[in-house]
Design an enzyme around this catalytic site. Sequence first.
Site, PDB file in Angstrom:
ATOM      1  CB  CYS A  46      -0.947  -0.008   1.187  1.00 15.45           C
ATOM      2  SG  CYS A  46      -0.108   0.235   2.746  1.00 15.45           S
ATOM      3  CB  CYS A  48       0.110   4.268   4.399  1.00 10.69           C
ATOM      4  SG  CYS A  48      -0.577   2.670   4.811  1.00 10.69           S
TER       5      CYS A  48
END
Length: 137
Positions: A46, A48
Amino acid sequence: MYPEEIVMPMKAELTDYGFEDLITPQSVDAAIQRPGTTLIVINSVCGCSAGSARPGVLMAVQNSEKKPDYLATSFAGFDGAAVSRLREFLLPYPPSSPSIALFKDGKLVNFIERHMIEGRSAQLIAGALMQAFEEFC
């Protein structure tokens, strides 16, 4: 399961800096049971993880006076059995990736969950980790 060609460069962002790649449940057990402190990053594909978690972890490890004795990582969605075993040690926290766990003498002493990573800068993640290193390492 994510394809190897996608995961391997993301793994290398940590393993190239000395993080042990935990790919089996046995390697997870061995890492956590070592005396001293062990930092384990549950890596992820992802944004993040790419923008905050991995850079924040590296920033903390490179800039902190006190550091964990051992560094390790396992990849969610790729190292399935290893991550499942690791998550047993993280209870009662729900599964979270990316996430960052600090163990001391086999006990979880600090845990940064995904919701604490999302929307935060790498500098904030590094600062939180450096405080944990100061307290536990």
